[in-house]
Design a protein around this motif. Structure first.
Motif, mmCIF file in Angstrom:
data_model
loop_
_atom_site.group_PDB
_atom_site.id
_atom_site.type_symbol
_atom_site.label_atom_id
_atom_site.label_comp_id
_atom_site.label_asym_id
_atom_site.label_seq_id
_atom_site.Cartn_x
_atom_site.Cartn_y
_atom_site.Cartn_z
ATOM 1 N N VAL A 164 0.868 -1.174 0.000
ATOM 2 C CA VAL A 164 0.000 0.000 0.000
ATOM 3 C C VAL A 164 0.904 1.223 0.000
ATOM 4 N N HIS A 165 0.699 2.098 -0.979
ATOM 5 C CA HIS A 165 1.609 3.232 -1.161
ATOM 6 C C HIS A 165 1.700 4.105 0.087
ATOM 7 N N GLU A 166 0.559 4.334 0.743
ATOM 8 C CA GLU A 166 0.527 5.224 1.907
ATOM 9 C C GLU A 166 0.490 4.440 3.222
ATOM 10 N N ALA A 167 1.096 3.278 3.251
ATOM 11 C CA ALA A 167 1.028 2.415 4.427
ATOM 12 C C ALA A 167 1.667 3.060 5.657
ATOM 13 N N ASP A 168 1.089 2.763 6.814
ATOM 14 C CA ASP A 168 1.644 3.188 8.099
ATOM 15 C C ASP A 168 2.366 1.992 8.707
ATOM 16 N N TYR A 169 3.692 2.059 8.737
ATOM 17 C CA TYR A 169 4.490 0.932 9.203
ATOM 18 C C TYR A 169 4.756 0.969 10.708
ATOM 19 N N SER A 170 4.009 1.801 11.413
ATOM 20 C CA SER A 170 4.203 1.894 12.859
ATOM 21 C C SER A 170 3.184 1.080 13.637
ATOM 22 N N LYS A 171 2.263 0.407 12.935
ATOM 23 C CA LYS A 171 1.233 -0.347 13.641
ATOM 24 C C LYS A 171 0.810 -1.564 12.841
ATOM 25 N N GLY A 172 0.151 -2.480 13.559
ATOM 26 C CA GLY A 172 -0.414 -3.654 12.907
ATOM 27 C C GLY A 172 0.641 -4.578 12.321
ATOM 28 N N ILE A 173 0.198 -5.376 11.357
ATOM 29 C CA ILE A 173 1.087 -6.355 10.750
ATOM 30 C C ILE A 173 2.183 -5.685 9.928
ATOM 31 N N ARG A 174 1.975 -4.418 9.574
ATOM 32 C CA ARG A 174 2.974 -3.727 8.737
ATOM 33 C C ARG A 174 4.255 -3.416 9.499
ATOM 34 N N ARG A 175 4.268 -3.695 10.807
ATOM 35 C CA ARG A 175 5.517 -3.559 11.576
ATOM 36 C C ARG A 175 6.463 -4.726 11.300
ATOM 37 N N ALA A 176 5.962 -5.784 10.677
ATOM 38 C CA ALA A 176 6.789 -6.970 10.437
ATOM 39 C C ALA A 176 8.007 -6.615 9.598
ATOM 40 N N ILE A 177 9.160 -7.127 10.011
ATOM 41 C CA ILE A 177 10.387 -6.872 9.257
ATOM 42 C C ILE A 177 10.212 -7.398 7.831
ATOM 43 N N GLY A 178 10.472 -6.538 6.870
ATOM 44 C CA GLY A 178 10.320 -6.881 5.462
ATOM 45 C C GLY A 178 9.380 -5.927 4.767
ATOM 46 N N LEU A 179 8.277 -5.576 5.429
ATOM 47 C CA LEU A 179 7.326 -4.656 4.809
ATOM 48 C C LEU A 179 7.879 -3.239 4.700
ATOM 49 N N PRO A 180 8.339 -2.616 5.799
ATOM 50 C CA PRO A 180 8.889 -1.259 5.639
ATOM 51 C C PRO A 180 10.161 -1.240 4.801
ATOM 52 N N GLU A 181 10.973 -2.284 4.930
ATOM 53 C CA GLU A 181 12.243 -2.308 4.187
ATOM 54 C C GLU A 181 12.010 -2.383 2.679
ATOM 55 N N LEU A 182 10.954 -3.063 2.262
ATOM 56 C CA LEU A 182 10.695 -3.240 0.829
ATOM 57 C C LEU A 182 9.828 -2.136 0.234
ATOM 58 N N HIS A 183 9.394 -1.199 1.045
ATOM 59 C CA HIS A 183 8.485 -0.155 0.552
ATOM 60 C C HIS A 183 9.100 0.615 -0.613
ATOM 61 N N LYS A 184 10.340 1.040 -0.436
ATOM 62 C CA LYS A 184 10.957 1.860 -1.485
ATOM 63 C C LYS A 184 11.163 1.072 -2.776
ATOM 64 N N TYR A 185 11.332 -0.238 -2.653
ATOM 65 C CA TYR A 185 11.483 -1.060 -3.854
ATOM 66 C C TYR A 185 10.171 -1.119 -4.637
#
Length: 281
Positions: A164-185
């Motif tokens: 999700v382009h506007e994802a919030d990586y500070s909460k929920g399952i999006r805190r999982a390692i891999g999701l924030p790191e791959l966002h820019k890719y």
């Protein structure tokens, strides 16, 4: 202090990637048991590769609780939610006459469960803490290998579908390692055309390395927390050193016999003693 009227609970603790899920199932198949997940990311539904949920076939029929129970990926699953769900699961499991095995790496949540007086945990339950430990340098090498295996197993495709382009990586399952790191890719993947392929390959490699680095940082943080629980709060832990298993895996050899001898066998002995069973049984 007598614990004769208390119900018994086994905890299997350790850093990420140390084999806690495998050990919980191996122990659970030897006693009438049910497993309660204590990983705050694995309570969310979906993204099974990146959250490292144990696949159904590897559960070997042992019932699991608190795995994939939250549908909303953005919901904050707080310590109070965890404690409430665990206490409900404990009541259900013990009413079934089964042994609860609590397994996972969210040690702050475990501290809340055990130490918060309002949960009355210590007055109701007699706990056995098994700490599956692996030397950090060896574990770091294994975790990097595991990330590569997750990528080969479809991690990129899994995260792409959830991007999700506007994802919030500070909460929920999006805190999982891999999701924030791959966002820019994935952001670059949507914005660049063919002439950006080389850039995207380099970017993906950097993102994967960042995943490895952050996984190692998580393991080190979890280890410090375990030491705090043991040394400052006085949790009596049975430490099982699984380093040799992972050295064997990293050397490319089969490690099942090593696992059975240095991890499973002593763990079963600890649980049998805790349950006041004859060790020979």
């Amino acid at each position: 202090m007598t614990t004769i009227n208390k119900k018994k609970v086994v905890f299997i603790m350790g850093c990420t990637g140390t084999g806690k899920s495998k050990l919980s199932v191996d122990v659970g198949t030897q006693f009438p048991s049910e497993i309660i997940n204590s990983d705050k990311i694995q309570v969310y539904k979906g993204l099974d590769i990146i959250t490292n949920k144990i696949p159904e076939p590897k559960r070997h029929g042992v019932p699991h609780h608190l795995l994939g129970i939250i549908d909303d990926p953005d919901m904050d699953y707080a310590e109070n939610d965890f404690c409430q769900h665990v206490l409900e699961a404990l009541d259900m499991i013990t009413e079934n006459g089964h042994l609860p095995i609590i397994v996972g790496g969210s040690n702050r949540y475990l501290e809340a469960l055990v130490e918060d007086p309002k949960n009355e945990f210590r007055s109701k339950y007699d706990s056995c803490f098994i700490w599956l430990d692996v030397s950090l340098p060896v574990l770091f090498d294994y975790l990097s290998k595991r990330v590569d295996e997750m990528v080969e197993g479809g991690l990129i495709e899994e995260v792409r579908e959830a991007f999700v382009h506007e994802a919030d990586y500070s909460k929920g399952i999006r805190r999982a390692i891999g999701l924030p790191e791959l966002h820019k890719y994935f952001q670059a993947e949507k914005e660049l055309v063919e002439d950006g392929e080389i850039y995207k390959e380099d970017l993906l490699r950097d993102c994967i390395q960042e995943m490895k680095d952050n996984t190692n940082k998580l393991a080190a943080l979890q280890l410090r927390k375990i030491h705090k629980l043991r040394e400052e709060l006085g949790w009596e832990m049975h430490r099982i050193d699984g380093t040799k298993v992972f050295e064997t895996v990293l050397s490319g050899k089969l490690a099942e016999n090593v696992w059975d001898e240095i991890v499973l066998k002593p763990s079963l002995g600890i649980v049998r003693s805790f349950l006041n069973l004859n060790v020979e049984e």
